[in-house]
Design a protein around this motif. Sequence first.
Motif, PDB file in Angstrom:
ATOM      1  N   ALA A 186       0.831  -1.202   0.000  1.00  0.00           N
ATOM      2  CA  ALA A 186       0.000   0.000   0.000  1.00  0.00           C
ATOM      3  C   ALA A 186       0.869   1.257   0.000  1.00  0.00           C
ATOM      4  O   ALA A 186       0.565   2.237  -0.695  1.00  0.00           O
ATOM      5  CB  ALA A 186      -0.927  -0.009   1.208  1.00  0.00           C
ATOM      6  N   TYR A 187       1.946   1.232   0.778  1.00  0.00           N
ATOM      7  CA  TYR A 187       2.849   2.385   0.832  1.00  0.00           C
ATOM      8  C   TYR A 187       3.485   2.648  -0.531  1.00  0.00           C
ATOM      9  O   TYR A 187       3.496   3.788  -1.023  1.00  0.00           O
ATOM     10  CB  TYR A 187       3.925   2.138   1.882  1.00  0.00           C
ATOM     11  N   THR A 205       3.719   5.757  -5.536  1.00  0.00           N
ATOM     12  CA  THR A 205       3.755   5.758  -7.003  1.00  0.00           C
ATOM     13  C   THR A 205       2.641   6.628  -7.568  1.00  0.00           C
ATOM     14  O   THR A 205       2.847   7.431  -8.498  1.00  0.00           O
ATOM     15  CB  THR A 205       3.620   4.325  -7.542  1.00  0.00           C
ATOM     16  N   LEU A 206       1.441   6.488  -7.015  1.00  0.00           N
ATOM     17  CA  LEU A 206       0.306   7.280  -7.509  1.00  0.00           C
ATOM     18  C   LEU A 206       0.488   8.769  -7.229  1.00  0.00           C
ATOM     19  O   LEU A 206      -0.032   9.608  -7.968  1.00  0.00           O
ATOM     20  CB  LEU A 206      -0.985   6.791  -6.861  1.00  0.00           C
ATOM     21  N   ARG A 207       1.219   9.094  -6.171  1.00  0.00           N
ATOM     22  CA  ARG A 207       1.433  10.496  -5.812  1.00  0.00           C
ATOM     23  C   ARG A 207       2.648  11.101  -6.519  1.00  0.00           C
ATOM     24  O   ARG A 207       2.839  12.320  -6.488  1.00  0.00           O
ATOM     25  CB  ARG A 207       1.638  10.617  -4.297  1.00  0.00           C
ATOM     26  N   HIS A 208       3.456  10.265  -7.176  1.00  0.00           N
ATOM     27  CA  HIS A 208       4.702  10.748  -7.778  1.00  0.00           C
ATOM     28  C   HIS A 208       4.385  11.613  -8.993  1.00  0.00           C
ATOM     29  O   HIS A 208       3.692  11.190  -9.924  1.00  0.00           O
ATOM     30  CB  HIS A 208       5.582   9.570  -8.197  1.00  0.00           C
ATOM     31  N   GLY A 230      -7.775   9.906   0.727  1.00  0.00           N
ATOM     32  CA  GLY A 230      -8.194  10.380  -0.578  1.00  0.00           C
ATOM     33  C   GLY A 230      -8.312   9.200  -1.524  1.00  0.00           C
ATOM     34  O   GLY A 230      -7.965   8.074  -1.172  1.00  0.00           O
ATOM     35  N   PRO A 231      -8.778   9.423  -2.764  1.00  0.00           N
ATOM     36  CA  PRO A 231      -8.963   8.308  -3.699  1.00  0.00           C
ATOM     37  C   PRO A 231      -7.692   7.519  -3.977  1.00  0.00           C
ATOM     38  O   PRO A 231      -7.720   6.293  -4.035  1.00  0.00           O
ATOM     39  CB  PRO A 231      -9.478   9.005  -4.960  1.00  0.00           C
ATOM     40  N   ARG A 232      -6.562   8.188  -4.148  1.00  0.00           N
ATOM     41  CA  ARG A 232      -5.335   7.471  -4.497  1.00  0.00           C
ATOM     42  C   ARG A 232      -4.851   6.596  -3.345  1.00  0.00           C
ATOM     43  O   ARG A 232      -4.437   5.457  -3.553  1.00  0.00           O
ATOM     44  CB  ARG A 232      -4.253   8.470  -4.911  1.00  0.00           C
ATOM     45  N   ARG A 233      -4.875   7.120  -2.137  1.00  0.00           N
ATOM     46  CA  ARG A 233      -4.463   6.315  -0.996  1.00  0.00           C
ATOM     47  C   ARG A 233      -5.451   5.181  -0.737  1.00  0.00           C
ATOM     48  O   ARG A 233      -5.066   4.103  -0.271  1.00  0.00           O
ATOM     49  CB  ARG A 233      -4.316   7.208   0.230  1.00  0.00           C
ATOM     50  N   SER A 234      -6.712   5.411  -1.031  1.00  0.00           N
ATOM     51  CA  SER A 234      -7.711   4.355  -0.865  1.00  0.00           C
ATOM     52  C   SER A 234      -7.476   3.228  -1.862  1.00  0.00           C
ATOM     53  O   SER A 234      -7.584   2.050  -1.528  1.00  0.00           O
ATOM     54  CB  SER A 234      -9.117   4.933  -1.044  1.00  0.00           C
ATOM     55  N   ILE A 235      -7.174   3.585  -3.102  1.00  0.00           N
ATOM     56  CA  ILE A 235      -6.846   2.578  -4.113  1.00  0.00           C
ATOM     57  C   ILE A 235      -5.629   1.779  -3.658  1.00  0.00           C
ATOM     58  O   ILE A 235      -5.597   0.544  -3.747  1.00  0.00           O
ATOM     59  CB  ILE A 235      -6.573   3.246  -5.475  1.00  0.00           C
ATOM     60  N   GLY A 294      -0.331   1.833   5.848  1.00  0.00           N
ATOM     61  CA  GLY A 294       0.716   1.920   4.846  1.00  0.00           C
ATOM     62  C   GLY A 294       0.500   3.048   3.870  1.00  0.00           C
ATOM     63  O   GLY A 294       1.427   3.815   3.571  1.00  0.00           O
ATOM     64  N   SER A 295      -0.729   3.168   3.367  1.00  0.00           N
ATOM     65  CA  SER A 295      -1.015   4.256   2.427  1.00  0.00           C
ATOM     66  C   SER A 295      -0.965   5.604   3.131  1.00  0.00           C
ATOM     67  O   SER A 295      -0.604   6.623   2.530  1.00  0.00           O
ATOM     68  CB  SER A 295      -2.379   4.047   1.776  1.00  0.00           C
TER      69      SER A 295
END
Length: 396
Positions: free
Chosen positions: A151-152, A157-160, A316-321, A353-354
């Motif tokens: 998750a981390y 990666t999604l936040r990069h 948020g959506p990205r951390r939830s994914i 982790g997220s």
Amino acid sequence: MVAAGTAAILVVATVASLFMAWTIGAGSSGSTPFAPAVGARAISVMRAGFLVGILGFLGAVLQGANVADAVGTGLVGGIALSPTASTVLLLLAAGLVAIGIFTGYPIATAFTVTGAVVGVGLGLGGSPVWPKYAEIGALWILTPFVGGGIAYITARTLRHEAIPERYTVPILGGIVGLIVANVPFTLLGSGSGGGSIAATVATELPVSTAVGTGLVSVIVAGLVAGALVWDLGSGVDSAERHFLLALGGLVAFSAGGSQVGLAVGPLLAAFQGTTLPFSVSLLALLVFGGIGLLAGSWMGAPRMIKAIAQDYSSLGPRRSIAALIPSFAIAQTAVVFGIPVSFNEIIVSAVIGSGFAAGGGGVSAQKMGYTVLAWIGSLALALGAGYAVITAIELL
């Protein structure tokens, strides 16, 4: 004919199993799958509770066989659980889970049921099944590290900024598609655990089973990734919400497949341990347990959904994914190997982790500490109480 006393005990065991299924639906399987989506404001609490009930029922019927069989017959060797023993452990475990629901702390259902089954079984003179315990313990211990770590990494990666979401989201969707194509379903295949979509379709192709399974898996992954590429054309935010809701549905389905066995596994053992003038199939018990899950999700899940979604982390959506992808993968691993697993542990670990990917993200250390203590305490208490209660009953 079955003696009147045995019949009465079976009735109590059935009621206890239904209550256990209800508490599971109201607690772990009903609250955790859509909690990240609720935290990301992608779906309301009440709508999440409604959907998780339906999906949990379907997962119970289509994927519940492996865990039910393991809980009912695979945790203690040398004995078969009697109707009385099954009733005792079901009432004990359900009571502990109910305490967690009404106090707002997520008691790990798998810990309480596993502890109760082992405690009661050992109290009856059964022998430990160390290989199964090692398998279960490995998954329980690794879940926070594997789930939280994946998750981390996914959240980072999604936040990069250097990696556009139009690439990362379809790739993640393709990975989820690969898993979906290869998870077992009870109604597919000839084995007791069922077969996967990829393996079933592969048998109809003019190639070897291994090649066909791989080909079908790639096709399913490509279809999912392609659907997300198309959805991204309408906007990143809407595509992420759609992906998040789909993941929540898959986790809810997986929760039903894993958690129903905790409720009906001991009941299966109770029916197998006595002579009846009729047969009770595992599928019928899975449907029965699925109904209990559905009722619990509709009636009691909103409270726990709120606790997980709001008290643990503001997502948020990205951390939830990022939290739901490893949760789905770990849940399906448990289903495949017939391991009772805690969805509270899976989701909470992934949420943490997220959350750390965003510098902590509002994760409450105190809440986490109390939760871990509740998990360990519920396992020890259920094991000790199960052993003590059944020993006292046997002496009487």
